[in-house]
Design a protein around this motif. Sequence first.
Motif, PDB file in Angstrom:
ATOM      1  N   VAL A 226      -2.758  -9.590   5.646  1.00 11.89           N
ATOM      2  CA  VAL A 226      -3.054  -8.193   5.314  1.00 11.89           C
ATOM      3  C   VAL A 226      -2.303  -7.832   4.041  1.00 11.89           C
ATOM      4  CG1 VAL A 226      -3.446  -7.495   7.711  1.00 11.89           C
ATOM      5  CG2 VAL A 226      -1.147  -7.391   6.742  1.00 11.89           C
ATOM      6  N   THR A 227      -2.701  -6.731   3.434  1.00 14.37           N
ATOM      7  CA  THR A 227      -1.983  -6.254   2.250  1.00 14.37           C
ATOM      8  C   THR A 227      -0.953  -5.212   2.674  1.00 14.37           C
ATOM      9  OG1 THR A 227      -3.670  -4.590   1.850  1.00 14.37           O
ATOM     10  CG2 THR A 227      -3.886  -6.676   0.671  1.00 14.37           C
ATOM     11  N   ARG A 228       0.204  -5.275   2.034  1.00 16.69           N
ATOM     12  CA  ARG A 228       1.281  -4.343   2.352  1.00 16.69           C
ATOM     13  C   ARG A 228       1.892  -3.826   1.051  1.00 16.69           C
ATOM     14  NH1 ARG A 228      -0.644  -4.008   6.621  1.00 16.69           N
ATOM     15  NH2 ARG A 228       0.215  -4.565   8.653  1.00 16.69           N
ATOM     16  N   PRO A 229       2.305  -2.571   1.019  1.00 14.84           N
ATOM     17  CA  PRO A 229       2.958  -2.039  -0.181  1.00 14.84           C
ATOM     18  C   PRO A 229       4.409  -2.512  -0.262  1.00 14.84           C
ATOM     19  CG  PRO A 229       2.860  -0.348   1.502  1.00 14.84           C
ATOM     20  CD  PRO A 229       2.114  -1.539   2.054  1.00 14.84           C
ATOM     21  N   VAL A 230       4.824  -2.987  -1.427  1.00 15.77           N
ATOM     22  CA  VAL A 230       6.210  -3.385  -1.664  1.00 15.77           C
ATOM     23  C   VAL A 230       6.659  -2.795  -2.990  1.00 15.77           C
ATOM     24  CG1 VAL A 230       5.983  -5.535  -0.359  1.00 15.77           C
ATOM     25  CG2 VAL A 230       5.582  -5.536  -2.822  1.00 15.77           C
TER      26      VAL A 230
ATOM     27  N   ASP B 229      10.976   2.409  -9.704  1.00 20.68           N
ATOM     28  CA  ASP B 229      10.798   3.845  -9.471  1.00 20.68           C
ATOM     29  C   ASP B 229       9.335   4.256  -9.453  1.00 20.68           C
ATOM     30  OD1 ASP B 229      13.574   4.266  -9.415  1.00 20.68           O
ATOM     31  OD2 ASP B 229      13.663   4.413 -11.611  1.00 20.68           O
ATOM     32  N   GLY B 230       8.455   3.305  -9.734  1.00 22.45           N
ATOM     33  CA  GLY B 230       7.038   3.616  -9.769  1.00 22.45           C
ATOM     34  C   GLY B 230       6.381   3.427  -8.419  1.00 22.45           C
TER      35      GLY B 230
END
Length: 408
Positions: free
Chosen positions: A219-223, A230-231
């Motif tokens: 799955v895709t995950r935000p990192v 900071d973006g």
Amino acid sequence: MLVYILGVALFALGICVSVALHEAGHMVAAKSFGMKVRRYFVGFGPTIFSFRRGETEYGLKALPLGGFCDIAGMTALDEVTDDERPRAMYRFKTWKRTVVMAAGSFTHFLLGFIVLYLMAVTMGLPNLFGTPQVSAVSECVQDARTNEEYRNPTCAPGAPAPAREAGIRQGDVIVSVDGQQTPTYSDVVAKVQPLSGPVDVEVDRDGEIVPLRVNVEKVTRPVTDPENPDGPPKLVAVGSIGVSFPSTFEYTPVSAIGGSLAFTGDMLVETWNRLLELPERVPAVVEAIFGEERDPNTPVSVVGASRIGGEAVQEGLWELFFFLLASLNFFVGIFNLLPLLPLDGGHIAVTWYERVRDWIRKARGKMPAGPVDYTKLSGVTMVLVVIGGAFMLLTVTADIVNPIRITE
């Protein structure tokens, strides 16, 4: 600032109470065996008030930095009157003297346990060692793109649920992934993320190792983007099985007894290991005094511990405050049992030396040699006192000029 000062004062008060109860432990044990306790005072310096109850004088002194318990005949150098001599401590059996001297450390262990128990029933105990015990099994795992701003996940129809479908249950401890041991939940995550497809997973379920076959889903995950921390986060593909792990363990008042006892045992082992590491951490303390970044694993003094306690209260981190207080009690309790004079452990060592020596003399047909002459040990004692004082001065200095902080 006021909250911080209050936190420092509360932690310092907790330390003072702990040390005072340490001496009370000696007193209670001595009285229970019939030894004469002359005085029990909290603090040092000029006496603020005192009163006598029975044969013991109780009181409070001006500097509430500990206390003392005056037991008649603690050593053969202690002058005793004719009426005190039959009840002098050095005349009692070895095991009784050992219990009296160890009672102070036992009090610290008991206090630490009580603090942990109260934590367990109110706020839970931290997952100190990252135990990979499953706290929840997800209904599904899915791509982060389907969730608004990567939050508020919802399970779409037919979304895969690897852990649930493989039979992993809440409370299982994941002990291996793909044949590799996973002692912490960080290890589980690190082992699962590069994988996909069927993988062998072993769990400890009520003491029994249960082998399972889990179909790891990519799955895709935000990192966090290391090039732009900071973006907005970036999406990466990782393996997931759909379990979560607790940062704290929750207990009922009954289950908290066993949980606190087990946690106490773990902390005693960890404290002993930290104590063994003290000498190798001294150079880092010296470097911190001269401007190097302070290693959070370096030892702290009472000043440093109180400052951390104050910061914990200021930030509302009461779990850290009480955990630190329990840790300090365990450290003082173990440290005080080291077989070095003038610590209680040194007196215990001398007591057992006398016993073993007299056993040997008896086997050789000789009379007991009597109490050890402490004057012959004064040189070694002074060396240890100087070393201890230097170490205390070193840590206090570091805690003043370059303290460990939990906030920046």
